[in-house]
Design an enzyme around this catalytic site. Structure first.
Site, PDB file in Angstrom:
ATOM      1  N   LYS A 185      48.084  62.720  41.387  1.00 27.52           N
ATOM      2  CA  LYS A 185      47.317  62.877  40.140  1.00 27.52           C
ATOM      3  C   LYS A 185      45.940  62.261  40.402  1.00 27.52           C
ATOM      4  O   LYS A 185      45.749  61.054  40.301  1.00 27.52           O
ATOM      5  CB  LYS A 185      48.040  62.147  39.001  1.00 27.52           C
ATOM      6  CG  LYS A 185      47.788  62.736  37.618  1.00 27.52           C
ATOM      7  CD  LYS A 185      46.350  62.730  37.192  1.00 27.52           C
ATOM      8  CE  LYS A 185      45.889  61.392  36.682  1.00 27.52           C
ATOM      9  NZ  LYS A 185      44.421  61.342  36.422  1.00 27.52           N
ATOM     10  N   GLU A 260      47.199  48.621  43.644  1.00 31.37           N
ATOM     11  CA  GLU A 260      45.899  48.181  44.175  1.00 31.37           C
ATOM     12  C   GLU A 260      44.937  48.174  43.003  1.00 31.37           C
ATOM     13  O   GLU A 260      44.527  49.233  42.516  1.00 31.37           O
ATOM     14  CB  GLU A 260      45.415  49.169  45.248  1.00 31.37           C
ATOM     15  CG  GLU A 260      46.312  49.243  46.468  1.00 31.37           C
ATOM     16  CD  GLU A 260      46.255  48.001  47.344  1.00 31.37           C
ATOM     17  OE1 GLU A 260      45.365  47.157  47.128  1.00 31.37           O
ATOM     18  OE2 GLU A 260      47.116  47.876  48.217  1.00 31.37           O
ATOM     19  N   CYS A 294      36.106  48.326  44.981  1.00 31.27           N
ATOM     20  CA  CYS A 294      37.052  47.285  44.559  1.00 31.27           C
ATOM     21  C   CYS A 294      36.822  45.987  45.316  1.00 31.27           C
ATOM     22  O   CYS A 294      37.032  44.910  44.780  1.00 31.27           O
ATOM     23  CB  CYS A 294      38.482  47.763  44.718  1.00 31.27           C
ATOM     24  SG  CYS A 294      38.845  48.295  46.390  1.00 31.27           S
ATOM     25  N   GLU A 393      35.151  42.351  36.186  1.00 31.30           N
ATOM     26  CA  GLU A 393      34.769  43.342  37.186  1.00 31.30           C
ATOM     27  C   GLU A 393      33.797  44.334  36.536  1.00 31.30           C
ATOM     28  O   GLU A 393      34.100  44.920  35.500  1.00 31.30           O
ATOM     29  CB  GLU A 393      36.005  44.091  37.687  1.00 31.30           C
ATOM     30  CG  GLU A 393      35.660  45.085  38.790  1.00 31.30           C
ATOM     31  CD  GLU A 393      36.853  45.924  39.237  1.00 31.30           C
ATOM     32  OE1 GLU A 393      37.602  46.420  38.380  1.00 31.30           O
ATOM     33  OE2 GLU A 393      37.014  46.094  40.464  1.00 31.30           O
TER      34      GLU A 393
HETATM   35  P1  NAD Z   1      41.638  53.697  36.039  1.00 38.16           P
HETATM   36  O1  NAD Z   1      42.699  52.663  35.982  1.00 38.16           O
HETATM   37  O2  NAD Z   1      40.914  54.034  34.792  1.00 38.16           O
HETATM   38  O3  NAD Z   1      42.242  55.094  36.538  1.00 38.16           O
HETATM   39  C1  NAD Z   1      42.881  55.216  37.789  1.00 38.16           C
HETATM   40  C2  NAD Z   1      43.856  56.374  37.722  1.00 38.16           C
HETATM   41  O4  NAD Z   1      44.894  56.056  36.804  1.00 38.16           O
HETATM   42  C3  NAD Z   1      43.237  57.692  37.244  1.00 38.16           C
HETATM   43  O5  NAD Z   1      43.790  58.767  37.966  1.00 38.16           O
HETATM   44  C4  NAD Z   1      43.686  57.736  35.795  1.00 38.16           C
HETATM   45  O6  NAD Z   1      43.764  59.048  35.297  1.00 38.16           O
HETATM   46  C5  NAD Z   1      45.065  57.116  35.883  1.00 38.16           C
HETATM   47  N1  NAD Z   1      45.582  56.556  34.632  1.00 38.16           N
HETATM   48  C6  NAD Z   1      44.878  56.042  33.584  1.00 38.16           C
HETATM   49  N2  NAD Z   1      45.725  55.654  32.599  1.00 38.16           N
HETATM   50  C7  NAD Z   1      46.983  55.923  33.047  1.00 38.16           C
HETATM   51  C8  NAD Z   1      48.280  55.745  32.480  1.00 38.16           C
HETATM   52  N3  NAD Z   1      48.480  55.210  31.258  1.00 38.16           N
HETATM   53  N4  NAD Z   1      49.358  56.114  33.197  1.00 38.16           N
HETATM   54  C9  NAD Z   1      49.201  56.635  34.445  1.00 38.16           C
HETATM   55  N5  NAD Z   1      47.994  56.857  35.018  1.00 38.16           N
HETATM   56  C10 NAD Z   1      46.900  56.481  34.333  1.00 38.16           C
HETATM   57  O7  NAD Z   1      40.669  53.255  37.204  1.00 38.16           O
HETATM   58  P2  NAD Z   1      39.285  53.932  37.610  1.00 38.16           P
HETATM   59  O8  NAD Z   1      38.299  53.578  36.554  1.00 38.16           O
HETATM   60  O9  NAD Z   1      39.535  55.358  37.960  1.00 38.16           O
HETATM   61  O10 NAD Z   1      38.952  53.177  38.969  1.00 38.16           O
HETATM   62  C11 NAD Z   1      38.249  51.990  39.049  1.00 38.16           C
HETATM   63  C12 NAD Z   1      39.195  50.818  39.255  1.00 38.16           C
HETATM   64  O11 NAD Z   1      39.963  51.015  40.445  1.00 38.16           O
HETATM   65  C13 NAD Z   1      38.479  49.504  39.461  1.00 38.16           C
HETATM   66  O12 NAD Z   1      39.106  48.517  38.698  1.00 38.16           O
HETATM   67  C14 NAD Z   1      38.658  49.220  40.945  1.00 38.16           C
HETATM   68  O13 NAD Z   1      38.597  47.877  41.317  1.00 38.16           O
HETATM   69  C15 NAD Z   1      39.991  49.816  41.206  1.00 38.16           C
HETATM   70  N6  NAD Z   1      40.135  50.100  42.633  1.00 38.16           N
HETATM   71  C16 NAD Z   1      40.972  49.302  43.357  1.00 38.16           C
HETATM   72  C17 NAD Z   1      41.121  49.508  44.725  1.00 38.16           C
HETATM   73  C18 NAD Z   1      42.048  48.635  45.523  1.00 38.16           C
HETATM   74  O14 NAD Z   1      42.457  49.064  46.583  1.00 38.16           O
HETATM   75  N7  NAD Z   1      42.400  47.455  45.078  1.00 38.16           N
HETATM   76  C19 NAD Z   1      40.424  50.534  45.347  1.00 38.16           C
HETATM   77  C20 NAD Z   1      39.566  51.332  44.578  1.00 38.16           C
HETATM   78  C21 NAD Z   1      39.444  51.096  43.212  1.00 38.16           C
END
Ligand code: NAD
Length: 503
Positions: A185, A260, A294, A393
């Site tokens: 997804k 992550e 991240c 963040e």
């Molecule tokens: P997000 O949590 O908004 O979304 C990530 C994914 O989760 C998307 O595909 C979204 O559609 C899905 N999602 C959202 N709500 C959901 C739910 N209730 N159930 C299941 N899936 C759901 O994150 P983002 O804004 O897309 O990405 C940025 C974040 O990702 C930042 O916090 C960043 O630090 C983190 N990140 C972490 C790493 C790591 O390896 N630690 C790497 C890259 C990004």
């Protein structure tokens, strides 16, 4: 650099569809959502908005491929060959991938190119890992136990928008290497590059149904995947708040989870550091990938005696960091992914000012870029731990800089965060470098280096930054179930229940 909109890539899809059982399909209810490019915020295509029924179809296809298809039953060598062909397919499309990724995410084109190469490398690497994998045996004089690894089943992969294709490859490669079938997804802000996967997978000879993809919003498509009873594993990368919700939802099904999550990583600069290298490292750490990273070293801690000089040098270079069209090879910071995210990031500029931090660079939209989600490389000095720009963040090009007194103070400040993903230390005193690196509560620390990652090493963090590790054998551990088979080597003395004489 011009303020004009980036060149629109040729042959963009008008509708990005799901990919289920080897076929491109629209949503069962026909719903779509619009997708825009972040340099203009003009919609350029529609995307199928997946719901529960689409996720059910994708999980059923993956379940069938796993239960009856050849993929989990192939030898590691055969699966490895397919993975290598996937890598070749990515490499053959490197320019196109970089172009689409940069257009859809707003990442500078030069940084998008690196992502495509890295994605290919992930597949090659995991082909090597499964070929080299061995299973353990445990022997006593009475028995031998050996451990086999079995792919767990259908893995749900949920990914964010910051480096979408690369992060998708990061989960796809080990899951497929292990023999799982998957439902991916992708993030709803950035579905474009993911639309290249189906062709790459099919051309590489991956059997239909092993790779499935459902687009859509997190609360609908993502949530349906997490809740599906036939998906025993969820690998999630995204925000900490989303991760918490997913863990709660997954508890009911006792699912395996790899989380992550977010970060607010410290970059600690001691007075004896090579200051030029430290400035380079700190700048790259917080402004590369538009700051949407991240592992960004977004809290920069500098020893008091060099603090004024460091701040002046950092601010001068931040001012000269080139913000511009994502497709311009000279651009160092492109457009932030989405207007909602842009507003959120601007909110942190306002919060920094309001809470009394000293703005030393940026803070505004560059004058030559009147449209799109652009922000100049921004730096606040004299930031204190009570401020939001220190604690939260931001995921944008904003650095928070603060002074420290001595080593103890540096470690205390570095750890004064709910997160624990990464850390960076700059010093020429190596003994101190190791001490401080080991004292930082983070999953990964780089000493006198920016974030250079060896694919064999464990990636991930603790505290609010996640649970578990990805990368290397940690990924194979996640996507496989280990089973112990114990064999008696001779007569086993089994206690003889029911054999006592009745008296
Ligand atoms: P997000 O949590 O908004 O979304 C990530 C994914 O989760 C998307 O595909 C979204 O559609 C899905 N999602 C959202 N709500 C959901 C739910 N209730 N159930 C299941 N899936 C759901 O994150 P983002 O804004 O897309 O990405 C940025 C974040 O990702 C930042 O916090 C960043 O630090 C983190 N990140 C972490 C790493 C790591 O390896 N630690 C790497 C890259 C990004």
């Amino acid at each position: 650099m011009t303020a004009a909109a980036p060149r629109t890539p040729a042959d963009l899809p008008k509708l990005i569809r799901h990919y289920i059982a080897g076929v491109h399909v629209e949503s069962a209810d026909g719903r779509t959502f619009a997708n825009a490019d972040p340099a203009t915020n003009r919609p350029y295509c529609e995307v199928a908005a997946g719901g529960r029924r689409d996720v059910e179809a994708a999980v059923a296809a993956a379940g069938e491929a796993f239960a009856r298809g050849p993929w989990p039953r192939m030898s590691a060598r055969e699966r490895g060959r397919v993975l290598c062909r996937i890598a070749e397919g990515i490499e053959a499309r490197e320019e196109r991938l970089a172009e689409l990724e940069s257009f859809d995410t707003g990442l500078p084109i030069t940084q998008a190119r690196g992502q495509a190469r890295r994605a290919a490398e992930n597949f090659r690497y995991f082909a090597d890992v499964i070929n080299a994998l061995h299973e353990a045996a445990f022997r006593t004089s009475a028995q031998v136990g050996y451990v086999i690894r079995k792919p767990v089943g259908v893995a749900g992969l949920i990914t964010p928008w910051n480096t979408p294709f690369m992060l998708e490859s990061w989960k796809l490669a080990p899951a497929l290497a292990a023999g799982c079938a998957v439902v991916l997804k992708p993030a709803e802000f950035t579905p474009l590059s993911a639309s290249m996967w189906p062709r790459i997978m099919a051309e590489a000879g991956l059997p239909a149904g092993v790779f499935n993809m459902v687009h859509g919003l997190g609360e609908t498509a993502g949530a349906a995947l997490v809740e599906h009873p036939d998906v025993p594993l969820i690998s999630f990368t995204g925000e900490t708040a989303t991760g918490r919700g997913i863990m709660r939802a997954a508890a009911e099904g006792l699912k395996g989870l790899s989380m992550e999550l977010g970060g607010k990583s410290p970059c600690v600069v001691f007075a004896d550091a090579d200051l030029g290298a430290a400035v380079d490292g700190a700048l790259f750490g917080v402004y590369s990938l538009n700051g949407e990273r991240c592992t960004a070293g977004s809290r920069i801690l500098v020893e008091e005696s060099v603090y004024p000089e460091f701040v002046a040098r950092f601010a001068e270079r931040a001012d000269r960091t080139r913000v511009g069209r994502p497709d311009d090879p000279a651009t160092e910071i492109g457009a932030l992914v989405h207007p909602e995210h842009y507003e959120r990031v601007l909110g942190y500029v306002a919060a920094g000012r309001k809470q009394g931090a000293r703005l030393v660079a940026g803070g505004e939209r560059p004058a030559h870029l009147p449209d799109g989600n652009y922000l100049a490389a921004t730096a606040f000095a004299d930031v204190t731990p009570d401020m939001r720009i220190w604690r939260e963040e931001i995921f944008g090009p904003i650095a928070a800089i603060a002074p420290f007194r001595d080593e103890e103070d540096a470690v205390r400040l570095a750890n004064d965060t709910p997160y624990g993903l990464a850390g960076y230390v700059w010093t020429t005193d190596l003994a101190r470098g190791h001490r401080v690196a080991q004292a930082i509560d983070a999953g990964m620390v780089w000493l006198n280096s920016h974030n250079v990652r060896d694919l064999r090493t464990p990636f991930g963090g603790g505290k609010a930054s996640g649970v578990g590790r990805e990368g290397g054998e940690s990924s194979i551990d996640f996507y496989t179930e280990r089973q112990l088979v114990s064999v008696a080597l001779g007569d086993t003395k089994v206690p003889r229940f029911g054999s006592a004489d009745d008296d």
